[in-house]
Design an enzyme around this catalytic site. Structure first.
Site, PDB file in Angstrom:
ATOM      1  CD  GLU A  60      -3.058  -1.177   2.097  1.00 60.07           C
ATOM      2  OE1 GLU A  60      -2.961  -0.410   3.084  1.00 60.07           O
ATOM      3  OE2 GLU A  60      -4.026  -1.942   1.929  1.00 60.07           O
ATOM      4  CD  GLU A  88      -3.833  -6.599   2.893  1.00 63.87           C
ATOM      5  OE1 GLU A  88      -2.602  -6.456   2.822  1.00 63.87           O
ATOM      6  OE2 GLU A  88      -4.571  -5.884   3.609  1.00 63.87           O
TER       7      GLU A  88
END
Length: 480
Positions: free
Chosen positions: A228, A331
């Site tokens: 991220e 994810e």
């Protein structure tokens, strides 16, 4: 929590009857149906055996699923989940019987759902009891580097999972943050950036980690550059613009892995939500020197935090623009843990909808987040508690199977590595579907019904057809 025993029993009933689906030993024209359905005891249960007939002209008034085996697309690398510190610590606290049950449920392709893909973290993430690295603070030369921390819980679990899976799992790794001294904010938490003077040291860190894990007998398939990279989180996080990630890849990480004899490791860029994946892929893949080191783009499903709908079309946009690069879902999880919602059916349906759309848009691998958490949705050192497909109640020692586990199993158990996606479409949006041909020749078509109604539909495979029913709020895998 009163339904532990019920769901445990139905889990094993559902799985045991579906063992034969792994075999290519089918009668000509035979189709086996496996169903998971709300408000029933059907959990990956074999519910019907039917036979194809000669196809007639489909009608507009009918609901149809069309499969064209002459059109093939991407090849599946694997489907699985992450073993985090949290998963490993909770696992370690289980009885030996429950530990084996958990391993079988995930990694045994006959007793369980046959996971073949595994993600783990490079030092700590939010799903660790605390922040830590593999070096002492300030050790830029990495002379103190040691993975001793992981040898207590995480590495033993990964090794047992690999053994249960038959000796092989596709294992890839991801960092959440460089050590604090390498960052502009002096902390592993709350964003910050990698200081330019530590880019080579940080690249060396990846190489040391990969070599250390492989020295423990765990081959590393690949890695993502940064989990991220556009999110400033309260937990471990680090920001890279698209240009910064591109330059770190081409000037430091890629060349360093090559120099260290690790040039065969597959590097995945982005590892964040679908909303910005097109921009990130454009910037990195249009630079030839960066692109030569990149295997593909990783992505998550959390773009809905802004109030937007899932941006499945962006997955296809990347595939169209860069057909020689791969797509990996790295994810996803159900956020905001609530123990009253263990059996909340829309959580499972979220998995089904996301996986079908991602696969139909070219994704070759799909990775869930934590495979196991405790009854509080942790441990997590910043209170970011979430759901896992299976939870352990550490007060009773019981395992709690959620709908998400069964929805995942409709893909991972039946769509195996090396399977190729084939042409597939539905005639009405009340159904979702995807189809694959496995390496052993068996076909797997997944059909999902999110509506409140039982739906009658006809599956057309080339010149054959069969008519089936799918209950309300159900998912089916058809093997033929």
């Amino acid at each position: 929590m009163k339904n532990y025993s019920y769901f445990l029993i139905t889990m094993f009933l559902g799985i045991c009857v579906s063992v034969s689906a792994q075999s290519s030993d089918f009668a000509e024209g035979e189709i086996k149906v496996y169903t998971t359905s709300e408000n029933s005891n059907l959990r990956l249960s074999e519910t019907q055996t039917l036979n194809f007939e000669d196809a007639s002209q489909p009608l507009e008034t009918e609901i149809s699923v069309f499969v064209n085996t002459s059109k093939t697309y991407q090849t599946i690398l694997g489907i699985g989940g992450a073993i985090t510190d949290a998963s490993a610590i909770v696992f370690n606290g289980l009885s030996s019987i429950k530990q084996q049950e958990l391993l079988d449920a995930y990694y045994d392709k006959e007793k369980g759902i046959g996971y073949t893909l595994l993600r783990t973290t490079i030092h700590s993430s939010d799903f660790s009891p605390e922040s830590y690295t593999y070096v002492t603070e300030g050790d830029a030369e990495l002379k103190s580097f040691s993975i001793a921390h992981d040898k207590e819980y995480r590495i033993p679990m990964i090794k047992r999972a690999t053994k249960t899976a038959g000796g092989t799992l596709t294992l890839y790794v991801s960092p959440w943050s460089p050590p604090a001294f390498m960052k502009t904010n002096g902390s592993m938490l709350r964003g910050g950036k990698l200081k330019p003077e530590f880019r080579q040291n940080w690249a060396n860190y990846y190489a040391k980690f990969i070599k250390a894990y492989e020295a423990e007998g765990m081959p590393i398939w690949g890695l993502t550059i940064q989990n991220e990279p556009m999110a400033t989180q309260t937990w471990e996080s680090c920001i890279y613009t698209a240009e910064e990630e591109r330059d770190f890849l081409k000037d430091y990480l890629g060349p360093t892995l090559e120099k260290e004899g690790l040039g065969n490791k597959n590097i995945v860029v982005w590892d964040h939500n679908r909303d910005l994946m097109v921009n990130r892929s454009n910037v990195i893949f249009e630079d030839k020197e960066a692109a030569k080191y990149a295997w593909g783009t990783g992505f998550h499903w959390y773009e809905t935090w802004t109030g937007a709908a899932p941006l499945f079309e962006n997955v296809n946009r990347v595939k169209e623009a860069f057909p020689d690069k791969n797509l990996m879902f790295t994810e996803g999880c159900i956020e905001k843990f609530d123990s009253e919602k263990y059996q909340y059916w829309p959580n499972g349906e979220r998995y089904g909808e996301q996986i079908i759309n991602d696969l139909n848009n070219g994704t070759v691998a799909w990775t869930d987040w934590n495979i196991l958490l405790d009854q509080n949705g942790g441990p997590n050192h910043v209170g970011n508690f979430c759901f896992a497909p299976i939870h352990a109640d550490t007060t009773t020692g019981d395992l709690i199977y959620t709908p998400s586990y069964y929805y995942l199993g409709h893909f991972s158990k039946f769509i195996r590595p090396k399977a190729k996606r084939v042409g597939s479409a539905v005639s009405r949006n009340v159904l979702l579907s995807t189809s694959f041909v496995n390496d052993n020749g068996t076909m797997a078509t997944v059909v999902m019904n999110k509506t409140n109604d039982l739906i009658k539909y006809t599956l057309y495979k080339n010149k054959s057809e069969v008519t089936l029913d799918i209950p309300a709020h159900s998912i089916q895998t058809l093997i033929y």
